[in-house]
Design an enzyme around this catalytic site. Structure first.
Site, mmCIF file in Angstrom:
data_model
loop_
_atom_site.group_PDB
_atom_site.id
_atom_site.type_symbol
_atom_site.label_atom_id
_atom_site.label_comp_id
_atom_site.label_asym_id
_atom_site.label_seq_id
_atom_site.Cartn_x
_atom_site.Cartn_y
_atom_site.Cartn_z
ATOM 1 N N ASP A 30 3.574 -21.811 16.399
ATOM 2 C CA ASP A 30 2.862 -23.080 16.505
ATOM 3 C C ASP A 30 1.784 -22.960 17.585
ATOM 4 O O ASP A 30 2.023 -22.415 18.658
ATOM 5 C CB ASP A 30 3.841 -24.216 16.848
ATOM 6 N N ASN A 87 9.420 -32.862 9.778
ATOM 7 C CA ASN A 87 8.847 -34.196 9.892
ATOM 8 C C ASN A 87 8.285 -34.576 8.522
ATOM 9 O O ASN A 87 7.512 -33.814 7.938
ATOM 10 C CB ASN A 87 7.735 -34.220 10.947
ATOM 11 N N GLY A 93 5.949 -38.496 12.266
ATOM 12 C CA GLY A 93 4.988 -37.708 13.027
ATOM 13 C C GLY A 93 4.400 -36.541 12.267
ATOM 14 O O GLY A 93 3.801 -35.649 12.881
ATOM 15 N N GLN A 94 4.560 -36.522 10.932
ATOM 16 C CA GLN A 94 3.942 -35.420 10.187
ATOM 17 C C GLN A 94 2.425 -35.510 10.322
ATOM 18 O O GLN A 94 1.831 -36.564 10.080
ATOM 19 C CB GLN A 94 4.347 -35.471 8.701
ATOM 20 N N SER A 95 1.824 -34.413 10.735
ATOM 21 C CA SER A 95 0.376 -34.408 10.940
ATOM 22 C C SER A 95 -0.335 -33.418 10.025
ATOM 23 O O SER A 95 -1.548 -33.522 9.842
ATOM 24 C CB SER A 95 0.037 -34.092 12.403
ATOM 25 N N HIS A 100 6.561 -28.046 6.103
ATOM 26 C CA HIS A 100 6.856 -26.999 7.093
ATOM 27 C C HIS A 100 8.130 -27.333 7.839
ATOM 28 O O HIS A 100 8.448 -28.498 8.083
ATOM 29 C CB HIS A 100 5.700 -26.795 8.074
ATOM 30 N N LEU A 101 8.840 -26.288 8.214
ATOM 31 C CA LEU A 101 10.001 -26.397 9.091
ATOM 32 C C LEU A 101 9.560 -25.953 10.482
ATOM 33 O O LEU A 101 8.874 -24.929 10.618
ATOM 34 C CB LEU A 101 11.132 -25.469 8.638
ATOM 35 N N HIS A 102 9.968 -26.712 11.494
ATOM 36 C CA HIS A 102 9.785 -26.281 12.875
ATOM 37 C C HIS A 102 11.081 -25.598 13.315
ATOM 38 O O HIS A 102 12.172 -26.174 13.156
ATOM 39 C CB HIS A 102 9.583 -27.479 13.811
HETATM 40 P P1 AMP Z 1 3.879 -31.875 12.130
HETATM 41 O O1 AMP Z 1 3.395 -32.779 13.219
HETATM 42 O O2 AMP Z 1 5.364 -31.899 11.886
HETATM 43 O O3 AMP Z 1 3.063 -32.069 10.850
HETATM 44 O O4 AMP Z 1 3.602 -30.393 12.631
HETATM 45 C C1 AMP Z 1 2.368 -29.756 12.507
HETATM 46 C C2 AMP Z 1 2.353 -28.650 13.498
HETATM 47 O O5 AMP Z 1 1.287 -27.771 13.167
HETATM 48 C C3 AMP Z 1 2.137 -29.094 14.943
HETATM 49 O O6 AMP Z 1 3.238 -28.711 15.744
HETATM 50 C C4 AMP Z 1 0.853 -28.370 15.335
HETATM 51 O O7 AMP Z 1 0.856 -27.939 16.675
HETATM 52 C C5 AMP Z 1 0.821 -27.217 14.366
HETATM 53 N N1 AMP Z 1 -0.485 -26.655 14.099
HETATM 54 C C6 AMP Z 1 -1.623 -27.325 13.819
HETATM 55 N N2 AMP Z 1 -2.642 -26.457 13.613
HETATM 56 C C7 AMP Z 1 -2.119 -25.206 13.765
HETATM 57 C C8 AMP Z 1 -2.673 -23.887 13.688
HETATM 58 N N3 AMP Z 1 -3.962 -23.661 13.402
HETATM 59 N N4 AMP Z 1 -1.852 -22.839 13.916
HETATM 60 C C9 AMP Z 1 -0.554 -23.047 14.216
HETATM 61 N N5 AMP Z 1 0.036 -24.271 14.292
HETATM 62 C C10 AMP Z 1 -0.746 -25.329 14.070
#
Ligand code: AMP
Length: 114
Positions: A30, A87, A93-95, A100-102
């Site tokens: 990440d 998320n 908080g999905q952005s 994806h899995l964290h």
């Molecule tokens: P979420 O908020 O669950 O959708 O997680 C999205 C994740 O993607 C966040 O933890 C971001 O820090 C990560 N992220 C966004 N852009 C990148 C990138 N270019 N490379 C690696 N991680 C990223």
């Protein structure tokens, strides 16, 4: 999907620190880590959210959890513990709208999350 950030990562158009690739999945660090180990595991296929995963994705999702297990072992998180998070949707908080899995570990993780 041309406008999807993680599809761009799958296509190697955006550089990331890739740590594993197997079984239709990609794992990479990440960019904004929330723990000493913070790895994202994504399907190479574009699936926007967990809600969009169907029974046809059962093996893929199982493989994603198995990859999280393997990475937790290789990052030596199994004794201390770790967390796997998905998320799903705005209030979670999905952005990035690519499933994806964290994988988080390397520090105490509070519960419940904020
Ligand atoms: P979420 O908020 O669950 O959708 O997680 C999205 C994740 O993607 C966040 O933890 C971001 O820090 C990560 N992220 C966004 N852009 C990148 C990138 N270019 N490379 C690696 N991680 C990223």
């Amino acid at each position: 999907m041309a406008d999807c950030l993680f599809c761009q990562i799958v296509a190697r158009r955006i550089p990331t620190e890739i740590v594993a690739e197997a079984d239709g999945l990609l794992a990479f660090k990440d960019v904004n880590p929330q723990a000493p180990t913070h790895i994202l595991i994504i399907p190479t296929e574009h699936i926007p959210t967990l809600v969009d995963a169907t029974q046809a994705h059962t093996t893929l999702m199982g493989n994603a959890l198995h990859l999280a297990n393997r990475l937790a072992r290789s990052y030596q998180l199994t004794s201390s513990g770790f967390r796997v998070v998905i998320n799903c949707g705005p209030e979670a908080g999905q952005s990035v709208w690519h499933l994806h899995l964290h994988l988080l570990g390397g520090r105490p993780l509070r519960w419940p999350p904020g």
